[in-house]
Design a protein around this motif. Sequence first.
Motif, mmCIF file in Angstrom:
data_model
loop_
_atom_site.group_PDB
_atom_site.id
_atom_site.type_symbol
_atom_site.label_atom_id
_atom_site.label_comp_id
_atom_site.label_asym_id
_atom_site.label_seq_id
_atom_site.Cartn_x
_atom_site.Cartn_y
_atom_site.Cartn_z
ATOM 1 N N TRP A 283 1.421 -3.782 -2.474
ATOM 2 C CA TRP A 283 0.702 -2.964 -1.509
ATOM 3 C C TRP A 283 -0.788 -3.154 -1.710
ATOM 4 C CZ3 TRP A 283 3.052 -0.314 2.410
ATOM 5 C CH2 TRP A 283 4.448 -0.244 2.336
ATOM 6 N N CYS B 170 -8.333 -5.198 9.473
ATOM 7 C CA CYS B 170 -7.528 -3.979 9.476
ATOM 8 C C CYS B 170 -6.609 -3.951 10.695
ATOM 9 C CB CYS B 170 -8.433 -2.748 9.450
ATOM 10 S SG CYS B 170 -7.529 -1.197 9.354
ATOM 11 N N GLU C 175 -3.867 -6.782 10.466
ATOM 12 C CA GLU C 175 -2.858 -6.641 9.422
ATOM 13 C C GLU C 175 -2.064 -5.351 9.490
ATOM 14 O OE1 GLU C 175 -4.900 -7.318 5.727
ATOM 15 O OE2 GLU C 175 -5.053 -9.473 6.090
ATOM 16 N N THR C 176 -2.579 -4.340 10.202
ATOM 17 C CA THR C 176 -1.883 -3.040 10.185
ATOM 18 C C THR C 176 -1.620 -2.441 11.560
ATOM 19 O OG1 THR C 176 -3.889 -1.680 10.122
ATOM 20 C CG2 THR C 176 -3.031 -2.482 7.993
ATOM 21 N N PRO D 198 -5.968 -3.297 3.757
ATOM 22 C CA PRO D 198 -6.104 -4.424 4.673
ATOM 23 C C PRO D 198 -7.437 -5.113 4.449
ATOM 24 C CG PRO D 198 -6.326 -2.325 5.851
ATOM 25 C CD PRO D 198 -5.941 -2.003 4.438
ATOM 26 N N PRO E 180 0.700 2.211 12.740
ATOM 27 C CA PRO E 180 1.066 1.258 11.692
ATOM 28 C C PRO E 180 2.158 0.311 12.189
ATOM 29 C CG PRO E 180 0.884 3.471 10.783
ATOM 30 C CD PRO E 180 0.800 3.602 12.286
ATOM 31 N N VAL F 288 3.667 -1.111 6.505
ATOM 32 C CA VAL F 288 2.355 -0.531 6.769
ATOM 33 C C VAL F 288 2.536 0.970 6.854
ATOM 34 C CG1 VAL F 288 0.387 -0.388 8.357
ATOM 35 C CG2 VAL F 288 1.594 -2.563 8.076
ATOM 36 N N ARG F 289 1.744 1.728 6.068
ATOM 37 C CA ARG F 289 1.870 3.187 6.129
ATOM 38 C C ARG F 289 0.657 3.867 5.524
ATOM 39 N NH1 ARG F 289 6.777 2.868 2.072
ATOM 40 N NH2 ARG F 289 7.566 2.021 3.981
ATOM 41 N N ALA G 289 2.177 -8.613 6.872
ATOM 42 C CA ALA G 289 2.578 -7.368 6.199
ATOM 43 C C ALA G 289 3.964 -6.953 6.657
ATOM 44 C CB ALA G 289 1.572 -6.255 6.501
ATOM 45 N N LEU H 173 -4.471 4.201 4.139
ATOM 46 C CA LEU H 173 -3.687 3.154 4.800
ATOM 47 C C LEU H 173 -3.444 1.995 3.838
ATOM 48 C CD1 LEU H 173 -2.453 2.057 7.461
ATOM 49 C CD2 LEU H 173 -4.714 1.044 7.936
ATOM 50 N N GLN I 227 -0.901 -1.665 3.243
ATOM 51 C CA GLN I 227 0.028 -2.654 3.784
ATOM 52 C C GLN I 227 0.729 -3.346 2.617
ATOM 53 O OE1 GLN I 227 -1.320 -6.439 4.986
ATOM 54 N NE2 GLN I 227 -3.352 -6.193 4.124
#
Length: 155
Positions: free
Chosen positions: A44, A65, A68-69, A47, A113, A122-123, A119, A34, A36
Amino acid sequence: MGRIEYYNDPKAPKANTLIPASDMLVVNDEGEILLQRRRDTGQWALPGGAQDIGETAAQCAVRECEEETGIVAEVTGFLGVYTNPHHIVAYTDGEIRQQYETTYIGRPISGEPTINDEADGVRFVRPDDLDDYDIHPSMRQQIGDYLAGTYPYLG
């Protein structure tokens, strides 16, 4: 609040604070990590963020986490302590912070996400695709330690 990161830069300003922070390296069932994309730097990252009074470092990683995601993660391990005195973050409010991060390994348990005010991307990213992303060297070190199995890192 804007920020400028200095990494092994002799022109970096002198730090005036040291704030405990926690990161979460979340790995899904497919082995993807993960990430962000931070709005303040465009890079990137895992988190993470500053620990609040009244919470443990692990609780901080879980909270950051999710904030932020959009992913709620469960701690499954400990990656390490990252305290590079040559990684300096200067904020527009005058704070100049030396890096101090505890990084946990986790797995997603719920959520999707989701972009937010911190952010704009997110991915989950396959390890083979990491070179396609602009990732700060400190984050690359943490991800690299995980992928190489060289943890816990206590540096």
